[in-house]
Scaffold this active site. Structure first.
Site, PDB file in Angstrom:
ATOM      1  N   GLY A   1      -2.442  -4.137   8.325  1.00 44.55           N
ATOM      2  CA  GLY A   1      -1.050  -3.705   8.484  1.00 44.55           C
ATOM      3  C   GLY A   1      -0.076  -4.315   7.485  1.00 44.55           C
ATOM      4  O   GLY A   1       1.134  -4.109   7.583  1.00 44.55           O
TER       5      GLY A   1
ATOM      6  N   GLY B   1      -0.676   3.127   9.253  1.00 40.17           N
ATOM      7  CA  GLY B   1      -1.431   1.905   9.536  1.00 40.17           C
ATOM      8  C   GLY B   1      -0.661   0.650   9.178  1.00 40.17           C
ATOM      9  O   GLY B   1      -1.000  -0.455   9.605  1.00 40.17           O
TER      10      GLY B   1
ATOM     11  N   ASP C   1      -2.466  13.377   3.320  1.00 39.14           N
ATOM     12  CA  ASP C   1      -1.605  12.450   4.059  1.00 39.14           C
ATOM     13  C   ASP C   1      -0.568  11.803   3.143  1.00 39.14           C
ATOM     14  O   ASP C   1       0.295  11.062   3.620  1.00 39.14           O
ATOM     15  CB  ASP C   1      -2.432  11.375   4.773  1.00 39.14           C
ATOM     16  CG  ASP C   1      -3.431  10.710   3.851  1.00 39.14           C
ATOM     17  OD1 ASP C   1      -4.378  11.398   3.404  1.00 39.14           O
ATOM     18  OD2 ASP C   1      -3.276   9.515   3.541  1.00 39.14           O
ATOM     19  N   ASN C   2      -0.661  12.064   1.850  1.00 35.10           N
ATOM     20  CA  ASN C   2       0.333  11.550   0.908  1.00 35.10           C
ATOM     21  C   ASN C   2       1.166  12.674   0.306  1.00 35.10           C
ATOM     22  O   ASN C   2       1.734  12.529  -0.770  1.00 35.10           O
ATOM     23  CB  ASN C   2      -0.353  10.747  -0.203  1.00 35.10           C
ATOM     24  CG  ASN C   2      -0.878   9.416   0.309  1.00 35.10           C
ATOM     25  OD1 ASN C   2      -0.354   8.856   1.272  1.00 35.10           O
ATOM     26  ND2 ASN C   2      -1.914   8.906  -0.330  1.00 35.10           N
TER      27      ASN C   2
ATOM     28  N   GLY D   1      -2.778   8.085  10.273  1.00 38.20           N
ATOM     29  CA  GLY D   1      -1.552   7.526  10.866  1.00 38.20           C
ATOM     30  C   GLY D   1      -0.980   6.376  10.066  1.00 38.20           C
ATOM     31  O   GLY D   1      -1.608   5.863   9.139  1.00 38.20           O
TER      32      GLY D   1
ATOM     33  N   ARG E   1      11.672   1.473   3.113  1.00 36.98           N
ATOM     34  CA  ARG E   1      11.788   2.771   2.462  1.00 36.98           C
ATOM     35  C   ARG E   1      12.762   3.630   3.251  1.00 36.98           C
ATOM     36  O   ARG E   1      12.883   3.474   4.466  1.00 36.98           O
ATOM     37  CB  ARG E   1      10.443   3.513   2.485  1.00 36.98           C
ATOM     38  CG  ARG E   1       9.302   2.792   1.892  1.00 36.98           C
ATOM     39  CD  ARG E   1       8.154   3.740   1.650  1.00 36.98           C
ATOM     40  NE  ARG E   1       7.396   4.090   2.837  1.00 36.98           N
ATOM     41  CZ  ARG E   1       6.144   4.547   2.789  1.00 36.98           C
ATOM     42  NH1 ARG E   1       5.544   4.709   1.615  1.00 36.98           N
ATOM     43  NH2 ARG E   1       5.490   4.855   3.885  1.00 36.98           N
TER      44      ARG E   1
ATOM     45  N   LYS F   1       7.351  -0.853   5.192  1.00 31.70           N
ATOM     46  CA  LYS F   1       5.944  -0.726   4.791  1.00 31.70           C
ATOM     47  C   LYS F   1       5.373  -2.134   4.627  1.00 31.70           C
ATOM     48  O   LYS F   1       5.870  -2.917   3.814  1.00 31.70           O
ATOM     49  CB  LYS F   1       5.817   0.060   3.483  1.00 31.70           C
ATOM     50  CG  LYS F   1       4.360   0.277   3.032  1.00 31.70           C
ATOM     51  CD  LYS F   1       4.250   1.375   1.984  1.00 31.70           C
ATOM     52  CE  LYS F   1       2.825   1.493   1.441  1.00 31.70           C
ATOM     53  NZ  LYS F   1       2.708   2.567   0.439  1.00 31.70           N
TER      54      LYS F   1
HETATM   55  N1  LIG Z   1      -3.291  -2.821   4.781  1.00 29.61           N
HETATM   56  C1  LIG Z   1      -3.383  -1.767   5.599  1.00 29.61           C
HETATM   57  N2  LIG Z   1      -3.382  -1.941   6.927  1.00 29.61           N
HETATM   58  C2  LIG Z   1      -3.467  -0.901   7.778  1.00 29.61           C
HETATM   59  N3  LIG Z   1      -3.592   0.358   7.390  1.00 29.61           N
HETATM   60  C3  LIG Z   1      -3.591   0.608   6.064  1.00 29.61           C
HETATM   61  C4  LIG Z   1      -3.479  -0.437   5.105  1.00 29.61           C
HETATM   62  N4  LIG Z   1      -3.520   0.124   3.877  1.00 29.61           N
HETATM   63  C5  LIG Z   1      -3.626   1.448   4.061  1.00 29.61           C
HETATM   64  N5  LIG Z   1      -3.673   1.758   5.373  1.00 29.61           N
HETATM   65  C6  LIG Z   1      -3.803   3.083   5.976  1.00 29.61           C
HETATM   66  O1  LIG Z   1      -4.830   3.825   5.325  1.00 29.61           O
HETATM   67  C7  LIG Z   1      -4.440   5.195   5.178  1.00 29.61           C
HETATM   68  C8  LIG Z   1      -4.463   5.621   3.742  1.00 29.61           C
HETATM   69  O2  LIG Z   1      -3.759   4.708   2.963  1.00 29.61           O
HETATM   70  P1  LIG Z   1      -2.785   5.033   1.767  1.00 29.61           P
HETATM   71  O3  LIG Z   1      -3.130   4.126   0.672  1.00 29.61           O
HETATM   72  O4  LIG Z   1      -2.669   6.483   1.516  1.00 29.61           O
HETATM   73  O5  LIG Z   1      -1.349   4.700   2.423  1.00 29.61           O
HETATM   74  P2  LIG Z   1      -0.357   3.517   2.345  1.00 29.61           P
HETATM   75  O6  LIG Z   1      -0.200   3.059   0.956  1.00 29.61           O
HETATM   76  O7  LIG Z   1      -0.659   2.475   3.333  1.00 29.61           O
HETATM   77  O8  LIG Z   1       0.963   4.144   2.908  1.00 29.61           O
HETATM   78  P3  LIG Z   1       1.978   5.332   2.743  1.00 29.61           P
HETATM   79  O9  LIG Z   1       1.228   6.622   2.594  1.00 29.61           O
HETATM   80  O10 LIG Z   1       2.703   5.245   4.033  1.00 29.61           O
HETATM   81  O11 LIG Z   1       2.828   4.995   1.584  1.00 29.61           O
HETATM   82  C9  LIG Z   1      -3.088   5.313   5.856  1.00 29.61           C
HETATM   83  O12 LIG Z   1      -3.313   5.685   7.181  1.00 29.61           O
HETATM   84  C10 LIG Z   1      -2.548   3.911   5.764  1.00 29.61           C
HETATM   85  O13 LIG Z   1      -1.573   3.627   6.749  1.00 29.61           O
HETATM   86 MG   LIG Z   2      -0.613   6.877   2.136  1.00 34.34          MG
END
Ligand SMILES: Nc1ncnc2c1ncn2[C@@H]1O[C@H](COP(=O)(O)OP(=O)(O)OP(=O)(O)O)[C@@H](O)[C@H]1O
Ligand SMILES: [Mg+2]
Length: 519
Positions: A138, A104, A270-271, A102, A195, A125
């Site tokens: 977050g 996060g 998820d990406n 989800g 975004r 973001k």
């Molecule tokens: N600092 C953070 N706080 C909360 N959740 C996070 C954080 N960094 C990553 N996540 C969560 O961990 C998972 C995998 O992270 P990933 O690096 O693929 O995504 P992201 O860079 O946060 O976001 P996105 O895919 O939306 O660009 C996702 O569910 C993401 O929301």
């Molecule tokens: Mg991601």
């Protein structure tokens, strides 16, 4: 033009599906729903560091003039018609089922209708905790937000499908990060990127209801996605037709990444965008020296699963996950599997056509495929800079000349001296290439034009980003602005101050070649 704070937003995703309206931010599983209401957590002092004026014009968004608009970008103000939410999705990470993930740290604020009638999701973001933040905060740091902001725009101007970035805002808050994953966390400035994309739905958005055996949610989500984003697909068999289109869009995206030398770094399901967009700019990189085994992600080093040359295969694997997710909606899986299995041929056809364009070939014959493979082998064996090499190829003289001439011509793409056998390898390749080029039916200039469109001259190399970020952290934005200008014009010669190899000092330095996921 309308202002961010005064716009009447639509919330069609929210209206279409059941969500968790509690507003509770406690990390938890949310079975039965596709999103949770999530109000951004206010930050200390939002300030706009960068704004994408062309994108704003296209969408009809007024540049923020008063504090309320800035507050929207920083998550300190939610316009009355917005319904902010975090989406619930799952995913396969590094090949393993990870369950619920989800948003996060991403929060969709609402849907912006542009003057041309198109609808865009606006998403922050780094705007604070959501029910999907699990054990994290977050937030996003300036370093990673600059990378996402600049690179998503760079990809757009390169002609690669991508989510876009409207603004980069510093929050005035500090964020704790263990940048090197070595147990030495430190505070870094926080930031938020707004975004935009028609949709941020991912393969994982479909894997979630499928894994929970929530067939009704799954069916509704698929129907809604097709109606809204693939409206030309109607009637019997439309789910299969839809999957075929996603398969093709995804393959074409991989071809585009290979064309410009982009390595995503974290191709988890998820990406993967359901619209075939590049999404999630984390530990990505352009190739400097051509190396199919290169992965920019330090976490990926053990298996190099997400290395440059494996991306097309990983996309195939990820499409397999999506196929499994939607399979329960179909009578049998035979046709679905049959579509999936067309991926390798589809990809290879498009890949060779793209490489033919990079080389200026009028059409790609079977023998040309061999020549193309010799090119990639030579680039790899000789450690040549991919971008510079193809630029020099455009300027190849009609008469190839001697070995010395050829070596001198391509010298700017060398990271090291070539050995005797390597010099001969290069000469023989270029000689054969020149002969092939003269067999084109069109004139040489037509080939050059094709090559100038297929081969970028400016790429946003990691070391440049690293330098721009270091400057920004000191409050200077000169390099940032120069990069922001250059990325809008990547096929021209107007920004040749950046037409150079990665410097020696940057080859081992953290953030200049490889990166961790810490962001
Ligand atoms: N600092 C953070 N706080 C909360 N959740 C996070 C954080 N960094 C990553 N996540 C969560 O961990 C998972 C995998 O992270 P990933 O690096 O693929 O995504 P992201 O860079 O946060 O976001 P996105 O895919 O939306 O660009 C996702 O569910 C993401 O929301
Ligand atoms: Mg991601």
């Amino acid at each position: 033009m309308q202002s961010l704070s005064q716009k009447e937003y639509k919330n069609e995703f929210v209206s279409a599906f059941d969500g968790d309206d509690s507003g509770d931010l406690k990390p938890r599983q949310t079975p039965g729903v596709l999103y949770s209401k999530t109000v951004p957590t206010p930050v200390k002092k939002p300030e706009v560091l960068a704004w994408s004026e062309e994108l704003a014009q296209e969408l009809g968004i007024e540049k923020p003039t008063d504090q309320k608009d800035v507050d929207v970008l920083g998550g300190n103000h939610v316009a009355p018609s917005m319904y902010p939410y975090a989406a619930c999705y799952a995913g396969h990470q590094f090949g393993n089922w990870a369950g619920q993930l989800g948003d996060g740290r991403a929060i969709t604020l609402g849907e912006w209708e542009a003057p041309d009638g198109k609808s865009w999701e606006l998403q922050l973001k780094g705007a604070g905790m959501t029910p999907y933040s699990r054990r994290a905060d977050g937030r996003a740091v300036l370093r990673s937000s600059v990378r996402e902001y600049l690179m998503s725009e760079a990809m757009h101007y390169l002609g690669v499908p991508t989510t876009r970035a409207l603004s980069l805002v510093s929050t005035g808050d500090q964020v704790l990060r263990d940048m090197f994953y070595n147990g030495n966390p430190g505070y870094e400035p926080g930031a938020i990127v707004m975004r935009v994309a028609p949709s941020f739905l991912r393969f994982g958005s479909f894997e979630m209801p499928a894994a929970r055996r929530e067939n009704e949610n799954l069916r509704k989500l698929v129907d809604w996605t097709i109606d809204r984003y693939y409206p030309h697909l109607q009637g019997e068999g439309r789910i299969l037709a839809w999957f075929k289109e996603i398969m093709e869009k995804t393959a074409l995206l991989m071809v585009d990444w290979m064309r410009v030398g982009f390595v995503h770094g974290v191709m988890n399901t998820d990406n993967m965008s359901i619209l075939g967009l590049t999404i999630d700019y984390g530990p990505y990189s352009f190739l400097d020296d051509y190396d199919p085994d290169f992965t920019p992600n330090t976490t990926d080093l053990p298996g190099r699963r997400y290395a440059f040359g494996k991306q097309a295969n990983i996309a195939y694997w990820n499409l397999g996950c999506l196929a499994s997710a939607i399979a329960p909606l179909l009578e049998g899986t035979e046709e679905l599997v049959a579509i999936l299995e067309t991926y390798p041929d589809f990809f290879h056809g498009k890949y060779y056509a793209m490489m033919g364009d990079k080389l200026g070939l009028d059409q790609v014959q079977a023998t040309d495929q061999e020549l193309i493979t010799r090119f990639t082998q030579t680039l790899y064996t000789l450690n040549l800079d991919m971008t510079i090499f193809f630029q020099l190829l455009i300027d190849l003289p009609q008469e190839v000349g001697t070995e010395e001439d050829v070596v001198a011509h391509f010298q700017p793409s060398f990271y090291r001296d070539l050995e005797k056998g390597e010099r001969a390898m290069l000469l023989s390749l270029i000689t054969d290439y020149a002969a092939r080029l003269s067999a084109n039916t069109g004139p040489r200039e037509a080939a050059a034009q094709k090559m100038r469109k297929a081969n970028p001259r400016f790429i946003l190399r990691n070391y440049l980003l690293h330098q721009a970020i270091e400057e920004l952290e000191k409050g200077e934005n000169q390099l940032f602005l120069k990069l922001q200008a250059a990325l809008k014009d990547p096929y021209s010669r107007n920004h040749d101050e950046f037409f150079a190899k990665r410097p020696d000092w940057a080859s081992q330095k953290a953030g200049c070649s490889m990166l961790s996921c810490s962001s």
